[in-house]
Write an enzyme that holds these catalytic residues in place. Structure first.
Site, PDB file in Angstrom:
ATOM      1  CG  ASP A 174      -2.130   0.926   1.049  1.00  9.65           C
ATOM      2  OD1 ASP A 174      -2.359   1.410  -0.084  1.00  9.65           O
ATOM      3  OD2 ASP A 174      -2.802   1.190   2.053  1.00  9.65           O
ATOM      4  NE  ARG A 178      -3.800   5.481   0.607  1.00 13.87           N
ATOM      5  CZ  ARG A 178      -3.655   5.261  -0.697  1.00 13.87           C
ATOM      6  NH1 ARG A 178      -3.550   6.262  -1.525  1.00 13.87           N
ATOM      7  NH2 ARG A 178      -3.600   4.032  -1.178  1.00 13.87           N
ATOM      8  CG  ASN A 179      -0.256   4.325   3.601  1.00 14.60           C
ATOM      9  OD1 ASN A 179      -0.909   4.789   4.542  1.00 14.60           O
ATOM     10  ND2 ASN A 179      -0.761   3.456   2.748  1.00 14.60           N
ATOM     11  CG  ASP A 192      -0.649   2.375   7.789  1.00 12.43           C
ATOM     12  OD1 ASP A 192      -0.966   1.407   8.487  1.00 12.43           O
ATOM     13  OD2 ASP A 192      -1.270   3.439   7.741  1.00 12.43           O
TER      14      ASP A 192
HETATM   15  O1  ACK Z   1      -1.791  12.770   8.126  1.00 12.92           O
HETATM   16  P1  ACK Z   1      -1.857  12.358   9.503  1.00 12.92           P
HETATM   17  O2  ACK Z   1      -1.827  13.408  10.530  1.00 12.92           O
HETATM   18  O3  ACK Z   1      -0.715  11.305   9.796  1.00 12.92           O
HETATM   19  O4  ACK Z   1      -3.092  11.378   9.703  1.00 12.92           O
HETATM   20  C1  ACK Z   1      -2.697  10.056   9.893  1.00 12.92           C
HETATM   21  C2  ACK Z   1      -3.352   9.434  11.097  1.00 12.92           C
HETATM   22  O5  ACK Z   1      -2.415   9.392  12.150  1.00 12.92           O
HETATM   23  C3  ACK Z   1      -3.883   8.041  10.829  1.00 12.92           C
HETATM   24  O6  ACK Z   1      -2.846   7.188  10.471  1.00 12.92           O
HETATM   25  C4  ACK Z   1      -1.225   9.986  11.733  1.00 12.92           C
HETATM   26  N1  ACK Z   1      -0.110   9.173  12.151  1.00 12.92           N
HETATM   27  C5  ACK Z   1      -0.025   7.834  12.092  1.00 12.92           C
HETATM   28  N2  ACK Z   1       1.180   7.440  12.550  1.00 12.92           N
HETATM   29  C6  ACK Z   1       1.854   8.543  12.906  1.00 12.92           C
HETATM   30  C7  ACK Z   1       3.150   8.780  13.422  1.00 12.92           C
HETATM   31  N3  ACK Z   1       3.973   7.779  13.685  1.00 12.92           N
HETATM   32  N4  ACK Z   1       3.525  10.050  13.624  1.00 12.92           N
HETATM   33  C8  ACK Z   1       2.679  11.062  13.346  1.00 12.92           C
HETATM   34  N5  ACK Z   1       1.438  10.902  12.857  1.00 12.92           N
HETATM   35  C9  ACK Z   1       1.033   9.652  12.645  1.00 12.92           C
HETATM   36  C10 ACK Z   1      -1.244  10.080  10.239  1.00 12.92           C
END
Ligand code: ACK
Length: 314
Positions: A174, A178-179, A192
């Site tokens: 994936d 976005r990931n 992810d």
């Molecule tokens: O774009 P975002 O703020 O970045 O929205 C998604 C949301 O959580 C769902 O996955 C944020 N996210 C996920 N893992 C992390 C991380 N390790 N550090 C900062 N933001 C995260 C992601």
């Protein structure tokens, strides 16, 4: 029977290599919630795997209150995959976990600038030659314009992370802007691993995944046969490269279904060169989009190619 245990739905074996006392974490706001579960920001003190042993900000992954056993199994698998893969600067690294006497918390590095797609859209130059709206001019002074060299460096770093994952026999499945998460100093981190599967586990990478499929990032062999390997990740990397060079545009905007996309691709059609993209970067995208997976470059070759392009970029 210990009454506090009665509220624990699951029991996990203790892994002293990774276990962190819950008291070292101070949970904060929710960063995101989705089908996968929930990610919460937290302050942590004295984590063994962080540079300075003082308090630091981390991200904590957990299942939602209304989770299924499959959600829990997928989080456990994600944690185990991260333990096996090991550390690399261009992936979101595991810092530890809390598995005992309470809910499962998987502690990972926090990326302060969120996902790459939104980051690119926020940093769009004014009047970029694309159908999308330019970013607002508000706060421009503290947002230096991204140069082409910055964009190529993003792609280079992601390719390095993918080269590492592929060397650890990990297929992402994936890979998309976005990931990818953005850390300080424009450090790119692939996130992810929920869909990550071990390459030896054939039933996994041939398995029909239910739910939303990221079709516009999928290689033809994934669309047609649900077949995934590192070379199908290379195809997705090509689409991600296109996202970077368009500052986060939506790929194939007029295509609506997997069938439509597959017939578009099998007739040899591909997305055009983005307006602000050099020919050598576009040629790399097109190589990633070879119908024949064996003709696509490997992540190692992509890293080499992007390294050369970076040297040339001013
Ligand atoms: O774009 P975002 O703020 O970045 O929205 C998604 C949301 O959580 C769902 O996955 C944020 N996210 C996920 N893992 C992390 C991380 N390790 N550090 C900062 N933001 C995260 C992601």
């Amino acid at each position: 029977l210990d009454p506090s245990q009665a509220f624990n739905e699951y029991e996990f074996p203790l892994d002293s290599n990774w276990e962190i006392p819950r008291t070292q974490l101070n949970l904060g706001s929710t960063l995101g919630e989705g089908a996968f579960g929930r990610v919460v920001m937290a302050e942590a003190c004295n984590l063994p795997r962080t540079a300075n042993n003082s308090a630091s900000i981390v991200a904590v992954k957990m299942v939602k209150d209304e989770h299924t056993d499959a959600d829990m199994a997928s989080l456990v698998r994600e944690m185990e995959v991260m333990k096996m893969i090991g550390k690399h600067i261009n992936i979101i690294n595991l810092l530890g976990c809390c598995t005992q006497n309470g809910p499962l918390w998987v502690i990972v590095e926090f990326a302060p600038h969120g996902n790459l797609k939104d980051f690119l859209k926020k940093n769009r130059p004014l009047f970029v030659g694309s159908p999308s709206l330019p970013r607002s001019s508000e706060g421009l002074e503290d947002m230096p314009q991204l140069t082409e060299k910055n964009l190529v460096s993003f792609a280079f770093q992601i390719a390095r992370g993918m080269e590492y994952l592929a060397s650890r026999r990990c297929i992402h499945r994936d890979l998309a802007a976005r990931n990818v998460l953005v850390s300080d100093d424009y450090v790119m981190k692939i996130a992810d691993f929920g869909l990550a599967r071990d390459i030896q586990d054939t039933e996994y990478y041939r398995k029909n995944t239910n739910g939303r499929l990221p079709i516009k990032w999928m290689a033809p062999e994934s669309l047609q046969d649900k077949f995934y390997d590192s070379q199908s990740d290379v195809w997705s990397f090509g689409v991600l490269l296109w996202e970077i060079m368009t500052f986060g545009d939506q790929p194939y905007p007029s295509i609506m279904s997997a069938e439509e996309l597959y017939s578009y691709l099998i007739t040899g059609q591909r997305m055009e060169k983005p307006a602000r993209c050099s020919l050598n970067i576009y040629m790399l995208m097109r190589q990633c989009w070879h119908f024949d997976a064996n003709v696509r470059p490997t992540f190692g070759e992509i890293v080499e190619n992007l390294d050369k392009i970076l040297q040339l970029a001013s």
